[in-house]
Write a protein that holds these residues in place. Sequence first.
Motif, PDB file in Angstrom:
ATOM      1  N   UNK A  29       0.823  -1.214   0.000  1.00  5.09           N
ATOM      2  CA  UNK A  29       0.000   0.000   0.000  1.00  5.09           C
ATOM      3  C   UNK A  29       0.860   1.269   0.000  1.00  5.09           C
ATOM      4  N   UNK A  30       0.513   2.218  -0.860  1.00  5.59           N
ATOM      5  CA  UNK A  30       1.276   3.455  -0.947  1.00  5.59           C
ATOM      6  C   UNK A  30       0.396   4.576  -1.486  1.00  5.59           C
ATOM      7  N   UNK A  31       0.869   5.796  -1.281  1.00  4.86           N
ATOM      8  CA  UNK A  31       0.299   6.983  -1.917  1.00  4.86           C
ATOM      9  C   UNK A  31       1.444   7.771  -2.530  1.00  4.86           C
ATOM     10  N   UNK A  32       1.220   8.296  -3.724  1.00  9.55           N
ATOM     11  CA  UNK A  32       2.206   9.127  -4.411  1.00  9.55           C
ATOM     12  C   UNK A  32       1.615  10.519  -4.573  1.00  9.55           C
ATOM     13  N   UNK A  33       2.287  11.518  -4.017  1.00 11.43           N
ATOM     14  CA  UNK A  33       1.799  12.894  -4.057  1.00 11.43           C
ATOM     15  C   UNK A  33       2.699  13.741  -4.953  1.00 11.43           C
ATOM     16  N   UNK A  34       2.073  14.552  -5.796  1.00 11.77           N
ATOM     17  CA  UNK A  34       2.786  15.495  -6.650  1.00 11.77           C
ATOM     18  C   UNK A  34       2.158  16.864  -6.466  1.00 11.77           C
ATOM     19  N   UNK A  35       2.983  17.876  -6.164  1.00  8.66           N
ATOM     20  CA  UNK A  35       2.418  19.186  -5.841  1.00  8.66           C
ATOM     21  C   UNK A  35       1.891  19.930  -7.068  1.00  8.66           C
ATOM     22  N   UNK A  36       2.404  19.611  -8.266  1.00  9.68           N
ATOM     23  CA  UNK A  36       1.937  20.289  -9.471  1.00  9.68           C
ATOM     24  C   UNK A  36       0.674  19.627 -10.007  1.00  9.68           C
ATOM     25  N   UNK A  37      -0.221  20.448 -10.525  1.00  9.38           N
ATOM     26  CA  UNK A  37      -1.469  19.931 -11.094  1.00  9.38           C
ATOM     27  C   UNK A  37      -1.261  19.331 -12.475  1.00  9.38           C
ATOM     28  N   UNK A  38      -0.330  19.906 -13.232  1.00  7.62           N
ATOM     29  CA  UNK A  38      -0.076  19.424 -14.591  1.00  7.62           C
ATOM     30  C   UNK A  38       1.418  19.218 -14.796  1.00  7.62           C
ATOM     31  N   UNK A  39       1.735  18.346 -15.709  1.00 12.52           N
ATOM     32  CA  UNK A  39       3.131  17.990 -15.961  1.00 12.52           C
ATOM     33  C   UNK A  39       3.789  18.999 -16.895  1.00 12.52           C
ATOM     34  N   UNK A  40       4.992  19.440 -16.566  1.00 12.47           N
ATOM     35  CA  UNK A  40       5.727  20.377 -17.416  1.00 12.47           C
ATOM     36  C   UNK A  40       6.112  19.694 -18.719  1.00 12.47           C
ATOM     37  N   UNK A  41       5.940  20.409 -19.831  1.00 10.33           N
ATOM     38  CA  UNK A  41       6.280  19.854 -21.138  1.00 10.33           C
ATOM     39  C   UNK A  41       7.739  20.109 -21.511  1.00 10.33           C
ATOM     40  N   UNK A  42       8.427  20.929 -20.709  1.00 15.98           N
ATOM     41  CA  UNK A  42       9.844  21.180 -20.966  1.00 15.98           C
ATOM     42  C   UNK A  42      10.610  19.874 -20.833  1.00 15.98           C
ATOM     43  N   UNK A  43      11.336  19.509 -21.877  1.00 14.73           N
ATOM     44  CA  UNK A  43      12.028  18.229 -21.892  1.00 14.73           C
ATOM     45  C   UNK A  43      13.380  18.346 -21.219  1.00 14.73           C
ATOM     46  N   UNK A  44      13.548  17.655 -20.113  1.00 19.22           N
ATOM     47  CA  UNK A  44      14.794  17.731 -19.359  1.00 19.22           C
ATOM     48  C   UNK A  44      15.742  16.624 -19.813  1.00 19.22           C
ATOM     49  N   UNK A  45      15.464  15.417 -19.369  1.00 14.49           N
ATOM     50  CA  UNK A  45      16.323  14.283 -19.699  1.00 14.49           C
ATOM     51  C   UNK A  45      15.736  13.505 -20.869  1.00 14.49           C
ATOM     52  N   UNK A  46      16.595  13.078 -21.791  1.00 15.29           N
ATOM     53  CA  UNK A  46      16.090  12.321 -22.942  1.00 15.29           C
ATOM     54  C   UNK A  46      16.724  10.935 -23.068  1.00 15.29           C
ATOM     55  N   UNK A  47      17.833  10.668 -22.377  1.00 13.47           N
ATOM     56  CA  UNK A  47      18.534   9.406 -22.569  1.00 13.47           C
ATOM     57  C   UNK A  47      18.104   8.337 -21.581  1.00 13.47           C
ATOM     58  N   UNK A  48      17.689   7.182 -22.108  1.00  8.92           N
ATOM     59  CA  UNK A  48      17.337   6.034 -21.262  1.00  8.92           C
ATOM     60  C   UNK A  48      18.372   4.944 -21.531  1.00  8.92           C
ATOM     61  N   UNK A  49      19.204   4.662 -20.539  1.00  8.23           N
ATOM     62  CA  UNK A  49      20.369   3.803 -20.721  1.00  8.23           C
ATOM     63  C   UNK A  49      20.022   2.325 -20.523  1.00  8.23           C
TER      64      UNK A  49
END
Length: 382
Positions: A29-49
Motif C-alpha cells: 500500500x502506498x500513496x504518491x503525491x505530486x504538488x503540481x497539477x499538470x506535468x511540465x512539457x519542458x524536456x529535461x532528460x532524454x537518454x534512457x540507458x
Amino acid sequence: MSEQTQILICGGGPTGLLLGIYLAKEKIPFLLLEKKESRAQHSKSIGIHPPSLLLLKDAEVLDDVLRSGNKITAGRAFVGSKDTGTISFDDLEHDYPFIITLSQSITENLLEQKLLELAPNAFRKGCEITEVKQKKESVLATLSSGEQINCEYLVGCDGKHSEIRKQAGIDFLGGSYPDTYIMGDFEDTVGKRNEAQVFLCPDGLIESFPHGQNLRRWVLKTDHFIQEPNAVSLAQKAKERTGTAPDAETCSMISSFKVERKMAESFYKGRIILAGDAAHLVSPIGGQGMNLGWLDAAFLAKLFPEILNPKKPRPSLLNSYEYNRRRAAFTAAQRAEFNMKTGRAFSASPLSLWMKKLQVKIMLKPPARGILLKKFTMDGLD
C-alpha cells in the motif's frame, strides 16, 4: 482529515513514478503525491540507458518506450568538424545494447499511465507536503490543504530542492562547477538517427542527439551563463564550431543551465528516505541523473518487503541502500565530470588540435574503448 498508508512517496517525477509502479506490483500500500497539477512539457532528460531499459521492462512499459523513442546504437566523435571515429554499442554485453532517446515528458506520461492502471487511486496531484514529523513507528505528513497522512515510511523523490530533505534536517553537500551550457530541441535535419554525435571544439563541446520521432537535441558549451538563450544564437554558434546547425525556426524548446554536483549527507534519517535528485545531483552531461534515480527506486522497492517485516533489522537494510546508492552516485558523478572536462574549451593551435584528435582516437580503440563504452551507457551502476 487524516489518512493511513504504509509508504508515502513525495514527488511524481520519473523516480517517484517508477517506485510507485514497483510497489503496486509488490502489492504494498502506498500513496504518491505530486504538488503540481499538470506535468511540465519542458524536456529535461532524454537518454534512457541499458540498465534502465531492464527496469522499464520489469515495470511493463518498455514496449511503449521503444515504440515512442529513438534507438541509438553508436556514438560518433568529431574534433571541430573533422570526423575522428565511432564507438559501437554492439560490443556492450547487455540484453539491450543501445540507448533510447525520448522526451522526459513523454516518458513520464507512459509511467503515469502504467501506475494508474495498477493503482488508480494511489496517485494524487496538487498535493504539497508542508510539514513532516517523525514518530517512533511512523511519519506524519501535513499537506498544504491541512490534511494529514500517517505512514510507516516517507520517500522523498521531490528533486534537488527537496522539501522532504529539508524537513528531515539532512544537509545537501557540494557545489557548482564553472561550466555552463545552452540546449535546444529542433526538427532533425541531420539524419543518422542511430548515432549520437559529440563535437570537441576549441570553443567548447557540442552534443547532437536524435530523439523521439523526428527531433534532435543540441547542447552547446558556453563561456558564461546566458540568461535568455535564443535559437538563432544557438544555431549560429553550432555552425561556427562544426559547420552544421539546426534550423532555428523549428526550435520547440531552449534553455540554459549550470552544472552542480551535490549529495545528501545521509540518504535516510529515521523513517524518511531520499531517492533520485533529492539524494544526489550529478552533471547532466552524459544524461545519467534520471537513470540514477530509477536505479535508486528499483533497489529500494526490492528492499521494502524486508524493511516492512518487523522481524528484519531495519537499520541494516537501510544502511545497505545508503551504501549501494551512494557508491553508484559517486561513480556516476565521476563519469559525468570526466565527460564535462573532456568537452571544455582548448587552444585552436594546430598542435592542440592534433593532440585532441590523438586523444580521441586512443579513446576509441581497445582497451580504452571498453572503458568509454561503460561510462557512456552507465554499465555497472545497477
